[in-house]
Scaffold this active site. Structure first.
Site, PDB file in Angstrom:
ATOM      1  N   SER A  56       0.819  -1.217   0.000  1.00  0.00           N
ATOM      2  CA  SER A  56       0.000   0.000   0.000  1.00  0.00           C
ATOM      3  C   SER A  56       0.848   1.260   0.000  1.00  0.00           C
ATOM      4  O   SER A  56       0.489   2.262  -0.615  1.00  0.00           O
ATOM      5  CB  SER A  56      -0.927   0.010   1.224  1.00  0.00           C
ATOM      6  OG  SER A  56      -1.866  -1.041   1.151  1.00  0.00           O
ATOM      7  N   GLU A  80       1.570  -1.345  15.008  1.00  0.00           N
ATOM      8  CA  GLU A  80       2.003   0.017  14.694  1.00  0.00           C
ATOM      9  C   GLU A  80       2.730   0.697  15.850  1.00  0.00           C
ATOM     10  O   GLU A  80       3.780   1.327  15.666  1.00  0.00           O
ATOM     11  CB  GLU A  80       0.796   0.859  14.267  1.00  0.00           C
ATOM     12  CG  GLU A  80       0.158   0.427  12.960  1.00  0.00           C
ATOM     13  CD  GLU A  80      -0.828  -0.720  13.120  1.00  0.00           C
ATOM     14  OE1 GLU A  80      -1.325  -1.231  12.095  1.00  0.00           O
ATOM     15  OE2 GLU A  80      -1.101  -1.108  14.282  1.00  0.00           O
ATOM     16  N   PHE A 117      -3.713   4.843  11.852  1.00  0.00           N
ATOM     17  CA  PHE A 117      -2.954   4.026  12.796  1.00  0.00           C
ATOM     18  C   PHE A 117      -1.717   4.756  13.306  1.00  0.00           C
ATOM     19  O   PHE A 117      -1.306   4.550  14.447  1.00  0.00           O
ATOM     20  CB  PHE A 117      -2.533   2.709  12.144  1.00  0.00           C
ATOM     21  CG  PHE A 117      -3.678   1.887  11.629  1.00  0.00           C
ATOM     22  CD1 PHE A 117      -4.942   1.998  12.178  1.00  0.00           C
ATOM     23  CD2 PHE A 117      -3.495   1.004  10.573  1.00  0.00           C
ATOM     24  CE1 PHE A 117      -6.006   1.239  11.700  1.00  0.00           C
ATOM     25  CE2 PHE A 117      -4.556   0.234  10.092  1.00  0.00           C
ATOM     26  CZ  PHE A 117      -5.808   0.361  10.664  1.00  0.00           C
ATOM     27  N   HIS A 175      -2.480   7.494   3.254  1.00  0.00           N
ATOM     28  CA  HIS A 175      -3.924   7.286   3.197  1.00  0.00           C
ATOM     29  C   HIS A 175      -4.620   8.085   4.315  1.00  0.00           C
ATOM     30  O   HIS A 175      -5.398   7.557   5.098  1.00  0.00           O
ATOM     31  CB  HIS A 175      -4.285   5.805   3.284  1.00  0.00           C
ATOM     32  CG  HIS A 175      -3.921   5.021   2.059  1.00  0.00           C
ATOM     33  ND1 HIS A 175      -2.610   4.697   1.768  1.00  0.00           N
ATOM     34  CD2 HIS A 175      -4.675   4.516   1.058  1.00  0.00           C
ATOM     35  CE1 HIS A 175      -2.570   4.010   0.637  1.00  0.00           C
ATOM     36  NE2 HIS A 175      -3.810   3.895   0.174  1.00  0.00           N
ATOM     37  N   ARG A 205      -3.654   9.134  -0.550  1.00  0.00           N
ATOM     38  CA  ARG A 205      -3.586   7.718  -0.931  1.00  0.00           C
ATOM     39  C   ARG A 205      -2.732   7.511  -2.175  1.00  0.00           C
ATOM     40  O   ARG A 205      -2.754   6.466  -2.806  1.00  0.00           O
ATOM     41  CB  ARG A 205      -4.986   7.140  -1.136  1.00  0.00           C
ATOM     42  CG  ARG A 205      -5.793   7.792  -2.240  1.00  0.00           C
ATOM     43  CD  ARG A 205      -7.130   7.081  -2.407  1.00  0.00           C
ATOM     44  NE  ARG A 205      -7.927   7.713  -3.445  1.00  0.00           N
ATOM     45  CZ  ARG A 205      -8.821   7.086  -4.186  1.00  0.00           C
ATOM     46  NH1 ARG A 205      -8.999   5.794  -3.999  1.00  0.00           N
ATOM     47  NH2 ARG A 205      -9.523   7.722  -5.092  1.00  0.00           N
TER      48      ARG A 205
END
Length: 342
Positions: A64, A85, A110, A136, A194
């Site tokens: 990602s 995380e 996160f 993101h 993103r």
């Protein structure tokens, strides 16, 4: 990723000419190689070629964030912590204490929200040079909903002492941010979208400096101060307003902390109104930071535009941007309201 037919690095980086992703409504034909999240690993890998201090970590999101591109070139300096995380950020602080410069990447929800305490106590307080890559951000996770939307992180991060907070508007600015971050003192929170942001800077800005805003358009009737994903929408809105005779200054306030107060004060004295635009709650983020500066200035029309202190809806990102008037059409409409243009 190594199995035959499975490596999608070319698709994500756009190495084959001007490869474009197919979702025209969401991507608007942006070349894949110009997407911030997709150049992250590549740029860090380039920097690591000449700087052995650089290490990269992710929390099960190597694809990602495209930190996979770093892992492919520097596997011995890459760690995937899995879905851990806070542990990742604390471990990064330990690495920094040993002389390394860690870049740790995960979703903004996160990083800036779930792991806020680790950022404060383990990174900012001891002034460890940890670079938290929060990708993101905002409402860009769309269908993933409230747990994955990050519309509070700027407000949380800017209240942490000795933490630099910066937002990338596009791929070239992200490259400049990463290059400037390597030897910057203390901890840093780098906020990304993103990876589908339209181009704002045709080249990597050579004059980039943390805490120094960039004026992209000059004007006298209105100043739009935008950050991150909203910079391109602000420029488009200014161009459209120019067709009505309105003169609009556009400022890219890439650094939320330390804020470029001089740019805000100049806008207050030289233009007739100020509009802040951010993919974030209007409480606590860019708008609040600008308001804190304006309270010492003569009064002028001022409006904070973003998510109006609510939990954002669930849906495709393009639809959410339209709903919250965070696309070019929406920013133009809000500016017209502020200027009272019919």
């Amino acid at each position: 990723m190594s199995a035959a037919g499975q490596d999608q690095s070319t698709l994500f980086r756009g190495d084959e000419g001007e490869l474009r992703l197919k979702d025209a409504k969401s991507v608007r034909g942006t070349p894949a190689k110009a997407m911030p999240a997709f150049i992250l690993g590549e740029e860090l890998a380039d920097l690591a070629e000449t700087d052995p201090r650089i290490v990269v970590a992710t929390a099960d999101l190597a694809n990602s964030s495209r930190t996979r591109d770093f892992a492919n070139r520097h596997p011995d300096r890459f760690i995937d912590f899995g879905i851990a995380e806070r542990n990742m950020i604390t471990a990064a602080a330990g690495m920094a204490s040993c002389g390394l410069v860690p870049y740790v990447a995960t979703f903004a929800s996160f990083a800036g929200i779930l792991a806020a305490e680790a950022i404060k106590t383990d990174c900012a307080y001891p002034r460890m040079p940890v670079r938290i890559i929060a990708h993101h951000s905002g409402i860009s996770m769309g269908f993933y909903g409230t747990s994955h939307h990050a519309t509070e992180d700027l407000g949380m991060m800017r209240t942490i002492a000795d933490l630099t907070v910066v937002c990338a508007a596009d791929a070239n600015q992200l490259r400049a941010i990463l290059r400037a971050s390597v030897d910057h003192p203390g901890a840093m929170y780098i906020r990304l979208g993103r990876g589908r942001d339209a181009e704002v800077y045709a080249q990597v800005p050579a004059d980039f400096a943390f805490g120094k805003a960039t004026t992209l358009r000059e004007g006298k009737d209105l100043t739009i101060i935008a950050t991150g994903s909203q910079v391109h929408a602000a420029i488009t809105a200014a161009d459209r307003l120019a067709e009505t005779g309105a003169s609009v200054r556009v400022i890219d306030m890439h650094t939320i902390k330390p804020l470029d107060e001089s740019a805000v004060r100049a806008a207050a004295r030289e233009t007739k109104a100020i509009l802040t635009v951010e993919e974030h709650n209007v409480v606590g983020g860019l708008g609040s930071a600008v308001a804190e500066v304006l309270v010492d200035e003569d009064r002028l029309p001022f409006r904070r535009h973003g998510i109006q202190d609510e939990f954002s809806l669930i849906g495709p990102p393009a639809a959410l941007y339209a709903h919250y008037r965070l696309d070019a059409d929406g920013v133009t409409a809000v500016a017209r309201e502020l200027l009272q243009i019919n």
